[in-house]
Motif scaffolding. Structure first.
Motif, short mmCIF file in Angstrom:
data_model
loop_
_atom_site.label_atom_id
_atom_site.label_comp_id
_atom_site.label_asym_id
_atom_site.label_seq_id
_atom_site.Cartn_x
_atom_site.Cartn_y
_atom_site.Cartn_z
N TYR A 153 9.47 15.07 7.64
CA TYR A 153 8.69 14.16 8.53
C TYR A 153 9.16 14.23 9.98
O TYR A 153 8.77 13.40 10.79
CB TYR A 153 8.79 12.71 8.03
N ASP B 283 16.58 16.65 4.25
CA ASP B 283 15.13 16.76 4.08
C ASP B 283 14.48 16.21 5.36
O ASP B 283 14.49 15.01 5.61
CB ASP B 283 14.73 15.94 2.85
N GLY C 152 1.41 9.85 -0.20
CA GLY C 152 1.72 10.38 1.14
C GLY C 152 1.14 11.76 1.35
O GLY C 152 1.85 12.69 1.71
C1 LIG Z 1 10.57 13.07 1.61
C2 LIG Z 1 9.76 14.23 1.17
N1 LIG Z 1 10.35 15.42 1.08
C3 LIG Z 1 9.67 16.52 0.69
C4 LIG Z 1 8.34 16.44 0.34
C5 LIG Z 1 7.66 17.69 -0.14
O1 LIG Z 1 6.76 18.20 0.74
P1 LIG Z 1 6.18 19.69 0.58
O2 LIG Z 1 6.55 20.18 -0.79
O3 LIG Z 1 4.72 19.54 0.74
O4 LIG Z 1 6.84 20.50 1.64
C6 LIG Z 1 7.68 15.22 0.43
C7 LIG Z 1 6.26 15.12 0.04
O5 LIG Z 1 5.63 14.12 0.02
C8 LIG Z 1 8.40 14.08 0.85
O6 LIG Z 1 7.84 12.88 0.97
#
Ligand SMILES: Cc1ncc(COP(=O)(O)O)c(C=O)c1O
Length: 400
Positions: A209, A206, A37
């Motif tokens: 997205y 979280d 992803g």
């Molecule tokens: C559900 C989810 N949360 C958090 C993250 C972390 O993203 P980042 O560390 O780039 O902010 C991801 C990364 O793929 C994710 O899929």
């Protein structure tokens, strides 16, 4: 060694590499990767420009709390995006920039969970692997809530026994969900907030997205918005995680933030002064610029919308696949074992996906990732369409 390290599972992509170790793809077809992803749309030019213009900032140590300019940009964004009352988000108390949400989601558990008392951390299943590792390294057990098609991939909080809620100190929610694309409704948020009020646990939402959705008039509801509507004007026990990685196609910038309950953030900031990596000053400048612009985010959504429309038009007639509410993943079910499907698809079509069971666990004999795939539509439009055509051809061959 810390005994909890033995509880960590191999990362899904290590499992995928093992699965394919002896496989050879059909090299007459160009490789298409839907497994990871990682956003692949270009990073906004104006953000790159701000980053370059502020390289002089590299000669200074940044502070953990981040610049007031960045925290103000984040506060304004949160207030506008989630329709919060003016002044509800104090940039000095309710916001903490972090170097990507991954490490923050992980370390957060250690700062809010007391590993004694048989504590549990409730989390979705399938899930983003960090939640599980965070629970183990905080010296407690994960409690998985299965996300199934029967309940539109919504966590059924009411099904969790009171004995679990009594031991629960932290709940991870992923909305929009990786991988199902489901978003918590206002009703679901209020259900969780009611249980949290009775059992005094922290909700870590979280929302990385949250800015990739398909209907411009229906953005996903965030936890702070739900808490505010619920009457928790101080966001008690509510903390959200947002990132520029997906929203602004800046996964390499490593920039996100944690926001919400000031009491929790104060302690978490203290913890971060020991272990956390403060954002480099040029990154902070670039991040402030990115949070202040919505045009590039709307354009980004339009690119995803076009890809999902085209891919679903090809796949819906031949497989069990639905349009997610948000995010950039598809989560179809397949007629055979998901790992075998993945291996054969790679060998015959040079198309790489992730077996669903690599991001889920078996609970009471049920694993909601079995016979499912996670497919990230991050590649360019033409590549996504070609991937969908290859997948459709493969599924049709399987059926005969
Ligand atoms: C559900 C989810 N949360 C958090 C993250 C972390 O993203 P980042 O560390 O780039 O902010 C991801 C990364 O793929 C994710 O899929």
């Amino acid at each position: 060694m810390n005994k909890n390290l033995d509880r960590l599972q191999p990362y899904p992509f290590e499992k995928l590499a093992d699965l394919l170790a002896n496989s050879r793809p059909d090299e007459t077809k160009r490789p298409i990767k839907w497994s990871i992803g990682e956003p692949a749309h270009p990073a906004p030019e104006f953000v790159k420009r701000v980053l370059i213009e502020n390289l002089d900032g590299l000669s200074k140590y940044p502070v953990t709390i981040g610049s007031i300019e960045l925290r103000e940009a984040i506060s304004t964004w949160l207030t506008t995006r989630f329709a919060l009352p003016a002044g509800a988000i104090d940039p000095d108390k309710n916001v903490l920039p972090v170097s990507g949400t991954r490490e923050a989601l992980f370390s957060f558990a250690q700062s809010v969970v007391n590993g004694a008392d048989e504590a549990v951390v409730v989390m979705p299943n399938p899930f983003y692997q960090i939640y599980e590792g965070a629970a183990y390294m905080a010296d407690c057990d994960p409690y998985f809530v299965n996300l199934n098609a029967d309940n539109q991939f919504q966590p059924d909080f009411k099904s969790i026994p009171p004995s679990v809620w009594m031991r629960c100190q932290l709940v991870y929610v992923c909305s929009p969900s990786n991988p199902t694309g489901a978003c918590l409704s206002m009703e679901k948020w209020h259900e969780l907030l009611t249980i949290a009020g009775k059992n005094d646990f922290v909700i870590a939402s979280d929302e990385c997205y949250s800015e990739i959705y398909f209907n411009e008039g229906e953005p996903p509801i965030g936890l702070l918005e739900a808490a505010n509507e619920f009457g928790l004007s101080d966001f008690k026990n509510c903390v959200v995680f947002h990132s520029l990685s997906k929203r602004s196609n800046l996964p390499g910038l490593r920039s996100g933030f944690v926001a919400g309950d000031a009491r929790i953030l104060d302690k978490y900031r203290l913890y971060r002064t020991y272990h956390g990596c403060a954002l480099p000053p040029p990154t902070q400048k670039a991040s402030a610029a990115a949070w202040q612009d919505e045009e590039h985010v709307r354009e980004n959504r339009a690119i995803y919308r076009r890809k999902f429309d085209a891919v679903l038009e090809i796949l819906q007639p031949c497989m069990d696949i639905y349009r997610p509410q948000a995010g950039f993943y598809l989560w179809p079910s397949v007629p055979i074992d998901d790992a075998s499907f993945t291996r054969r698809l790679y060998e015959e079509e040079n198309l790489l996906v992730l077996p669903g069971s690599y991001i889920s666990r078996t609970v009471d004999g049920v694993n909601p990732g079995v016979k499912r795939l996670r497919m990230a539509l991050v590649a360019p439009y033409e590549e996504c369409v070609e991937g969908a055509e290859r997948l459709a051809a493969f599924v049709k061959r399987l059926a005969v």
